[in-house]
Design an enzyme around this catalytic site. Sequence first.
Site, PDB file in Angstrom:
ATOM      1  N   MET A  61      -8.912   8.162   0.055  1.00 59.32           N
ATOM      2  CA  MET A  61      -9.760   8.601   1.174  1.00 59.32           C
ATOM      3  C   MET A  61     -10.201  10.039   0.927  1.00 59.32           C
ATOM      4  O   MET A  61      -9.420  10.845   0.415  1.00 59.32           O
ATOM      5  CB  MET A  61      -8.979   8.526   2.485  1.00 59.32           C
ATOM      6  N   ASP A 114      -4.714   3.581  -1.676  1.00 63.89           N
ATOM      7  CA  ASP A 114      -5.773   3.921  -0.715  1.00 63.89           C
ATOM      8  C   ASP A 114      -6.292   5.324  -0.960  1.00 63.89           C
ATOM      9  O   ASP A 114      -5.589   6.310  -0.745  1.00 63.89           O
ATOM     10  CB  ASP A 114      -5.220   3.817   0.715  1.00 63.89           C
ATOM     11  N   SER A 169       0.851  -1.191   0.000  1.00 67.44           N
ATOM     12  CA  SER A 169       0.000   0.000   0.000  1.00 67.44           C
ATOM     13  C   SER A 169       0.884   1.236   0.000  1.00 67.44           C
ATOM     14  O   SER A 169       1.625   1.484   0.959  1.00 67.44           O
ATOM     15  CB  SER A 169      -0.897   0.021   1.244  1.00 67.44           C
ATOM     16  N   HIS A 179      -1.310  -1.371  -4.095  1.00 68.68           N
ATOM     17  CA  HIS A 179      -2.582  -1.010  -3.463  1.00 68.68           C
ATOM     18  C   HIS A 179      -2.601   0.507  -3.247  1.00 68.68           C
ATOM     19  O   HIS A 179      -1.656   1.074  -2.696  1.00 68.68           O
ATOM     20  CB  HIS A 179      -2.689  -1.747  -2.126  1.00 68.68           C
ATOM     21  N   MET A 182     -11.348  -6.242   5.537  1.00 70.52           N
ATOM     22  CA  MET A 182     -10.568  -5.268   6.305  1.00 70.52           C
ATOM     23  C   MET A 182     -10.174  -5.877   7.656  1.00 70.52           C
ATOM     24  O   MET A 182     -11.027  -6.380   8.394  1.00 70.52           O
ATOM     25  CB  MET A 182     -11.392  -3.998   6.546  1.00 70.52           C
ATOM     26  N   HIS A 203      -8.464   1.161  -3.722  1.00 69.20           N
ATOM     27  CA  HIS A 203      -9.388   0.950  -2.608  1.00 69.20           C
ATOM     28  C   HIS A 203     -10.070   2.281  -2.313  1.00 69.20           C
ATOM     29  O   HIS A 203      -9.457   3.190  -1.766  1.00 69.20           O
ATOM     30  CB  HIS A 203      -8.553   0.445  -1.408  1.00 69.20           C
ATOM     31  N   ASP A 229      -6.490  -6.568   4.314  1.00 78.26           N
ATOM     32  CA  ASP A 229      -5.903  -5.224   4.333  1.00 78.26           C
ATOM     33  C   ASP A 229      -5.945  -4.649   5.744  1.00 78.26           C
ATOM     34  O   ASP A 229      -7.020  -4.448   6.308  1.00 78.26           O
ATOM     35  CB  ASP A 229      -6.721  -4.344   3.372  1.00 78.26           C
ATOM     36  N   MET A 279     -12.194   4.524  -0.336  1.00 76.21           N
ATOM     37  CA  MET A 279     -12.826   4.792   0.970  1.00 76.21           C
ATOM     38  C   MET A 279     -13.430   6.179   0.876  1.00 76.21           C
ATOM     39  O   MET A 279     -12.968   7.146   1.487  1.00 76.21           O
ATOM     40  CB  MET A 279     -11.763   4.706   2.078  1.00 76.21           C
TER      41      MET A 279
HETATM   42  C1  DX5 Z   1      -6.484   1.431   5.834  1.00 68.34           C
HETATM   43  C2  DX5 Z   1      -6.019   1.187   4.429  1.00 68.34           C
HETATM   44  C3  DX5 Z   1      -4.894   0.190   4.365  1.00 68.34           C
HETATM   45  C4  DX5 Z   1      -3.660   0.655   5.049  1.00 68.34           C
HETATM   46  C5  DX5 Z   1      -2.668  -0.463   5.135  1.00 68.34           C
HETATM   47  O1  DX5 Z   1      -7.473   2.387   5.823  1.00 68.34           O
HETATM   48  O2  DX5 Z   1      -7.067   0.681   3.642  1.00 68.34           O
HETATM   49  O3  DX5 Z   1      -4.630  -0.188   3.027  1.00 68.34           O
HETATM   50  O4  DX5 Z   1      -3.055   1.736   4.401  1.00 68.34           O
HETATM   51  O5  DX5 Z   1      -1.593  -0.010   5.894  1.00 68.34           O
HETATM   52  P1  DX5 Z   1      -0.930  -0.920   7.004  1.00 68.34           P
HETATM   53  O6  DX5 Z   1      -0.452  -2.157   6.306  1.00 68.34           O
HETATM   54  O7  DX5 Z   1       0.168  -0.055   7.537  1.00 68.34           O
HETATM   55  O8  DX5 Z   1      -2.007  -1.220   8.024  1.00 68.34           O
HETATM   56 ZN    ZN Z   2      -6.574  -0.262   1.655  1.00 65.29          ZN
END
Ligand code: DX5
Ligand code: ZN
Length: 215
Positions: free
Chosen positions: A35, A33, A6, A31, A135, A64, A173, A66
């Site tokens: 947000m 992320d 990620s 990956h 998750m 991903h 994840d 969010m």
């Molecule tokens: C959490 C994200 C994850 C996160 C993973 O909201 O969806 O992908 O960045 O990071 P680690 O492996 O550090 O938990």
């Molecule tokens: Zn993620």
Amino acid sequence: MKIAPSILSADFCRLRDEIQAVESAGADWLHVDVMDGHFVPNITIGPVVVESIRKVTRLPLDVHLMIADPDKFAPEFIKAGADWVSIHPDTRKDPVTSLKKIRELGAKASVAVNPDVPLNKIEACLSHLDMILMMTVFPGFAGQAFIEDVLPKIEDARKLIAQRKLPILIEVDGGIKADNIHRVLAAGAEVIVSGSGIFKTPSYAETIRKMRQAG
Ligand code: DX5
Ligand code: ZN
């Protein structure tokens, strides 16, 4: 097993180098992320960044979302180069329509299941999925502790997919590192996201090698 670092835990000043470093260290996917500060209390990256990343790596991009309105933005991320798109189904009244749209646009569709959401909540989505993202932390931040209580649910998801003979991958994840990856693999996970578990270690290649050994 597929390993998907990620990039949220990468050094963003050196994003191209960081991506190329995990690629040559043996990563299978990246990956990403996304947000929006509404669905989760944090803001990260948008489609323009994905478009730039697409130009510097051949790895599949696992995006991903969010975000509160995945229907509005999924097409932009797919246009920018996303190969896989995960949505949180609780953001939509009708997640099946969102998943169909993702597939129509040429990407693989996935739903993310938060630690407190039972599997029966995604029952209606099953025949429209290429992957389930389980998750193992509550979404919003990198570097959180792995929630062990999710392990039996990963096993249940594996059984459900086998019973129904569905071609669906299971991705996990949150909080996964070289020293606990064996637990999610034993539960049936196939795609392993790891942010701080890779980017905060001194040698990405050594960490990814250890992760593969654990499998
Ligand atoms: C959490 C994200 C994850 C996160 C993973 O909201 O969806 O992908 O960045 O990071 P680690 O492996 O550090 O938990
Ligand atoms: Zn993620």
